[in-house]
Design an enzyme around this catalytic site. Structure first.
Site, short mmCIF file in Angstrom:
data_model
loop_
_atom_site.label_atom_id
_atom_site.label_comp_id
_atom_site.label_asym_id
_atom_site.label_seq_id
_atom_site.Cartn_x
_atom_site.Cartn_y
_atom_site.Cartn_z
N LEU A 104 71.62 -80.24 13.98
CA LEU A 104 72.44 -80.60 12.83
C LEU A 104 71.44 -81.18 11.84
O LEU A 104 70.73 -82.13 12.17
CB LEU A 104 73.49 -81.64 13.23
CG LEU A 104 74.73 -81.84 12.37
CD1 LEU A 104 75.45 -80.53 12.10
CD2 LEU A 104 75.67 -82.83 13.02
N ASP A 105 71.32 -80.60 10.64
CA ASP A 105 70.22 -80.98 9.77
C ASP A 105 70.29 -82.46 9.37
O ASP A 105 71.32 -83.11 9.50
CB ASP A 105 70.11 -80.05 8.56
CG ASP A 105 71.29 -80.16 7.61
OD1 ASP A 105 71.51 -81.27 7.08
OD2 ASP A 105 71.98 -79.16 7.39
N LYS A 106 69.17 -82.94 8.89
CA LYS A 106 69.01 -84.38 8.61
C LYS A 106 70.08 -84.92 7.69
O LYS A 106 70.59 -86.04 7.90
CB LYS A 106 67.62 -84.60 7.99
CG LYS A 106 67.28 -86.05 7.68
CD LYS A 106 65.88 -86.14 7.11
CE LYS A 106 65.53 -87.55 6.69
NZ LYS A 106 64.16 -87.64 6.11
#
Length: 258
Positions: A104-106
């Site tokens: 899950l991207d930053k």
């Protein structure tokens, strides 16, 4: 003695995923019989294996773990300590070694599963099985009927070659990025700026790239479900064990993933 690939062996021990194992090898953190391991190397039970100077083997296998974590914004989904941001493993500080299933991207938040079961990671991460992931997305600009229709039917996006399928990689011809068409998905409008989307793909920053390609931009992205496991009211930054009922349904959903 039977030999297996090093990344598969580490995955089956619950040390990390196969991709993460390859990264550890590239960083020189894995030794086989006292020598730096090589990508694609095969090992047997007779070989002495260590990670970060600590011995690794079947005797070090922990009891199975599967937790659901509400990832806050700003946390990176990696076990690497090279990023300046706090990584997910440091943040959770779980008592045994675990690693995330997928990413899950930053800038995104929401549910992500973590485990020490390598086979489970490999089965859930295989895109061709079409496992569902559900998100709530808020955009800067008002949503139009045309935007929602195109999102649901598929959008051509640019992704890193490393995240592409074998077929798409061949089309890349040495380029770092390749254009791919996203699969049809379910999209439901919530309000003028917010929609719900259910994907069966896990392409790099897929939703953000889809919105960007259509001239809209994501303000907030929250994942609320992975397959049958829902975020629910789990507080931000907290984690919980996956229930027996959830685990049974998860096993049913992936039983044909071989």
């Amino acid at each position: 003695m039977e030999q297996v690939r090093l990344n598969k062996y580490l995955s089956e021990l619950g040390i990390c995923s196969r991709r993460e194992a390859d990264r550890l090898v590239e960083e020189g953190r894995v030794l086989v019989n006292g020598k730096p391991a090589e990508l694609g190397q095969k090992i047997s039970a007779e070989d002495a294996l260590s990670l970060d100077g600590k011995p690794v083997g079947t005797a070090h296998r922990d009891a199975p773990v599967l937790i659901a974590f509400h990832k806050p914004r700003g946390i990176v989904c990696t076990t690497s300590t090279n990023d300046k941001a706090t990584n997910i493993i440091e943040y959770i500080d779980y008592p045994v070694r675990i690693f995330p299933i997928g990413r899950l991207d930053k800038e995104s938040e929401g549910i992500i599963l973590l485990t020490n079961q390598g086979d489970l990671v490999n089965k859930i991460n295989r895109q061709r099985y079409g496992h569902e992931k559900e998100y709530i997305v808020r955009c800067r600009r008002k949503l139009t009927a045309a935007f929602l229709k195109q999102m649901s039917e598929g959008v051509e996006i640019n992704i890193p070659v490393i995240d592409a399928s074998d077929k798409d990689r061949k089309r890349a011809r040495g380029r770092e990025y390749v254009n791919v068409m996203t699969k049809p998905c379910r999209v439901t409008k919530i309000d003028d700026h917010t929609f719900n989307i259910v994907l069966t793909q896990g392409l790099n920053r897929q939703i953000r790239r889809m919105c960007d390609a259509l001239g809209n931009y994501v303000d907030r992205l929250k994942r609320v479900r992975v397959m049958n496991i829902e975020l629910g009211d789990l507080p931000e930054g907290a984690y919980r064990d996956v229930t027996e009922e959830e685990l049974a349904e998860l096993a049913r959903l992936i039983e044909h993933d071989t």
